[in-house]
Motif scaffolding. Structure first.
Motif, PDB file in Angstrom:
ATOM      1  N   SER A  94     -11.652 -11.932 -12.085  1.00  0.00           N
ATOM      2  CA  SER A  94     -11.629 -10.470 -12.016  1.00  0.00           C
ATOM      3  C   SER A  94     -12.843  -9.892 -12.713  1.00  0.00           C
ATOM      4  O   SER A  94     -13.414 -10.509 -13.624  1.00  0.00           O
ATOM      5  CB  SER A  94     -10.361  -9.909 -12.677  1.00  0.00           C
ATOM      6  N   ALA A  95     -13.245  -8.700 -12.293  1.00  0.00           N
ATOM      7  CA  ALA A  95     -14.353  -8.007 -12.938  1.00  0.00           C
ATOM      8  C   ALA A  95     -14.027  -7.712 -14.390  1.00  0.00           C
ATOM      9  O   ALA A  95     -14.902  -7.803 -15.269  1.00  0.00           O
ATOM     10  CB  ALA A  95     -14.664  -6.711 -12.180  1.00  0.00           C
ATOM     11  N   ALA A  96     -12.779  -7.384 -14.688  1.00  0.00           N
ATOM     12  CA  ALA A  96     -12.382  -7.050 -16.058  1.00  0.00           C
ATOM     13  C   ALA A  96     -12.532  -8.259 -16.972  1.00  0.00           C
ATOM     14  O   ALA A  96     -13.046  -8.149 -18.097  1.00  0.00           O
ATOM     15  CB  ALA A  96     -10.945  -6.541 -16.075  1.00  0.00           C
ATOM     16  N   GLN A  97     -12.073  -9.433 -16.494  1.00  0.00           N
ATOM     17  CA  GLN A  97     -12.204 -10.620 -17.340  1.00  0.00           C
ATOM     18  C   GLN A  97     -13.669 -11.026 -17.486  1.00  0.00           C
ATOM     19  O   GLN A  97     -14.100 -11.438 -18.569  1.00  0.00           O
ATOM     20  CB  GLN A  97     -11.403 -11.787 -16.782  1.00  0.00           C
ATOM     21  N   ALA A  98     -14.446 -10.926 -16.418  1.00  0.00           N
ATOM     22  CA  ALA A  98     -15.871 -11.248 -16.503  1.00  0.00           C
ATOM     23  C   ALA A  98     -16.553 -10.364 -17.544  1.00  0.00           C
ATOM     24  O   ALA A  98     -17.354 -10.844 -18.360  1.00  0.00           O
ATOM     25  CB  ALA A  98     -16.538 -11.075 -15.142  1.00  0.00           C
ATOM     26  N   GLU A  99     -16.229  -9.079 -17.541  1.00  0.00           N
ATOM     27  CA  GLU A  99     -16.836  -8.167 -18.514  1.00  0.00           C
ATOM     28  C   GLU A  99     -16.416  -8.525 -19.931  1.00  0.00           C
ATOM     29  O   GLU A  99     -17.220  -8.445 -20.865  1.00  0.00           O
ATOM     30  CB  GLU A  99     -16.452  -6.726 -18.190  1.00  0.00           C
ATOM     31  N   LYS A 229     -20.044  -8.532 -11.418  1.00  0.00           N
ATOM     32  CA  LYS A 229     -19.299  -7.289 -11.202  1.00  0.00           C
ATOM     33  C   LYS A 229     -19.552  -6.730  -9.817  1.00  0.00           C
ATOM     34  O   LYS A 229     -18.659  -6.144  -9.198  1.00  0.00           O
ATOM     35  CB  LYS A 229     -19.656  -6.273 -12.288  1.00  0.00           C
ATOM     36  N   GLY A 230     -20.763  -6.935  -9.315  1.00  0.00           N
ATOM     37  CA  GLY A 230     -21.080  -6.464  -7.981  1.00  0.00           C
ATOM     38  C   GLY A 230     -20.385  -7.248  -6.884  1.00  0.00           C
ATOM     39  O   GLY A 230     -20.281  -6.792  -5.739  1.00  0.00           O
ATOM     40  N   GLY A 231     -19.880  -8.442  -7.228  1.00  0.00           N
ATOM     41  CA  GLY A 231     -19.219  -9.270  -6.249  1.00  0.00           C
ATOM     42  C   GLY A 231     -17.738  -9.025  -6.102  1.00  0.00           C
ATOM     43  O   GLY A 231     -17.103  -9.567  -5.195  1.00  0.00           O
ATOM     44  N   PHE A 232     -17.183  -8.178  -6.984  1.00  0.00           N
ATOM     45  CA  PHE A 232     -15.765  -7.867  -6.904  1.00  0.00           C
ATOM     46  C   PHE A 232     -15.572  -6.539  -6.187  1.00  0.00           C
ATOM     47  O   PHE A 232     -16.340  -5.586  -6.385  1.00  0.00           O
ATOM     48  CB  PHE A 232     -15.138  -7.776  -8.300  1.00  0.00           C
ATOM     49  N   ALA A 233     -14.544  -6.480  -5.359  1.00  0.00           N
ATOM     50  CA  ALA A 233     -14.252  -5.240  -4.648  1.00  0.00           C
ATOM     51  C   ALA A 233     -13.833  -4.173  -5.659  1.00  0.00           C
ATOM     52  O   ALA A 233     -13.104  -4.465  -6.598  1.00  0.00           O
ATOM     53  CB  ALA A 233     -13.133  -5.455  -3.638  1.00  0.00           C
ATOM     54  N   PRO A 234     -14.307  -2.936  -5.490  1.00  0.00           N
ATOM     55  CA  PRO A 234     -13.919  -1.876  -6.406  1.00  0.00           C
ATOM     56  C   PRO A 234     -12.415  -1.616  -6.342  1.00  0.00           C
ATOM     57  O   PRO A 234     -11.787  -1.740  -5.291  1.00  0.00           O
ATOM     58  CB  PRO A 234     -14.708  -0.661  -5.889  1.00  0.00           C
ATOM     59  N   VAL A 235     -11.877  -1.294  -7.524  1.00  0.00           N
ATOM     60  CA  VAL A 235     -10.456  -0.998  -7.611  1.00  0.00           C
ATOM     61  C   VAL A 235     -10.223   0.493  -7.424  1.00  0.00           C
ATOM     62  O   VAL A 235     -10.871   1.323  -8.061  1.00  0.00           O
ATOM     63  CB  VAL A 235      -9.893  -1.449  -8.983  1.00  0.00           C
ATOM     64  N   ASP A 236      -9.322   0.861  -6.493  1.00  0.00           N
ATOM     65  CA  ASP A 236      -9.053   2.283  -6.236  1.00  0.00           C
ATOM     66  C   ASP A 236      -8.274   2.888  -7.388  1.00  0.00           C
ATOM     67  O   ASP A 236      -7.391   2.245  -7.939  1.00  0.00           O
ATOM     68  CB  ASP A 236      -8.245   2.410  -4.937  1.00  0.00           C
TER      69      ASP A 236
END
Length: 236
Positions: A94-99, A229-236
């Protein structure tokens, strides 16, 4: 005991980077641990669903006892998490865990590597060169192996500090980052960029240029996080 399990006899603990005269004896659980860890890193075990331990034990030709020991160690490494009445699962990337992972690396790793460049002895520097060469030789078709070699290279840049807690924290983050390294290197061209960045880091370290080591690592980790982060789909 069944003999279906096959794995090269290599040291699992990259903490013993000098290893003069050290014989590392692997248990069956060690070997299972290494195999399952590589599969987790490579993404060949599906995330967010229970791992079928019976099927995995049968495939590897081992009993459940060493498999459970290996799974418990993988949980300690943060690569698995236990779920009540369901065994073990792998969390999805996930983008959150990567960050979270890369943000903490930014706080610790560049400064530690800069200190290490100043205090490293000849053995430390030789270990870093060897780690770079192993990373350079890792086949791009085996991204799990590349991720492991990448971790060993980064750890070789901080271990000369001899600061046990700092090294332990960075190692834990590096282990958690391995799956993200595989995801990051999948798009064409990124492996070549990473190679050049690692070469620059090595040269700066060998030159004892602490400021440049710190700046290069900061840029390297930060740009990797941006790509991820650019590889993860944005969360609505």
């Amino acid at each position: 005991m069944a003999t279906a399990l096959s794995l090269p006899d290599v040291a699992l603990d990259d903490g013993r980077h000098r290893g003069e005269g050290v014989i590392v004896v692997q248990t069956l659980a060690d070997r299972i641990f290494a195999i399952v860890r590589e599969r987790i890193i490579a993404g060949t075990i599906p995330a967010d669903r229970p791992i079928r331990q019976d099927a995995l034990a049968a495939e590897l030709g081992v009993s459940k006892i060493p498999l459970r020991e290996a799974m418990a160690r993988l949980e300690q490494e943060g690569l698995l998490h236990g779920v009540a009445n369901r065994g073990y699962m792998i969390g999805a990337l996930s983008a959150a865990q990567a960050e979270d992972i890369y943000g903490l690396r930014l706080k610790l790793e560049p400064a530690a590597a800069a200190r290490a460049a100043l205090v490293a002895d000849d053995d430390d520097r030789a270990a870093l060169v060897a780690a770079f060469e192993a990373l350079d030789q890792a086949a791009a078709s085996d991204l799990a192996r590349v991720a492991i070699c990448n971790r060993k290279f980064h750890m070789a840049m901080v271990r000369p500090t001899r600061q046990a807690l700092t090294i332990q924290l960075i190692r834990q983050l590096a282990l958690l980052a391995e799956r993200y390294v595989v995801a990051h290197l999948q798009p064409a061209g990124r492996d070549a960029r990473a190679h050049l960045e690692h070469r620059e880091q090595l040269d700066a370290f060998l030159a004892r240029d602490a400021d440049r080591v710190k700046a290069l690592l900061d840029t390297h980790i930060r740009s990797t996080l941006t790509d991820l982060k650019g590889g993860f789909a944005p969360v609505d």
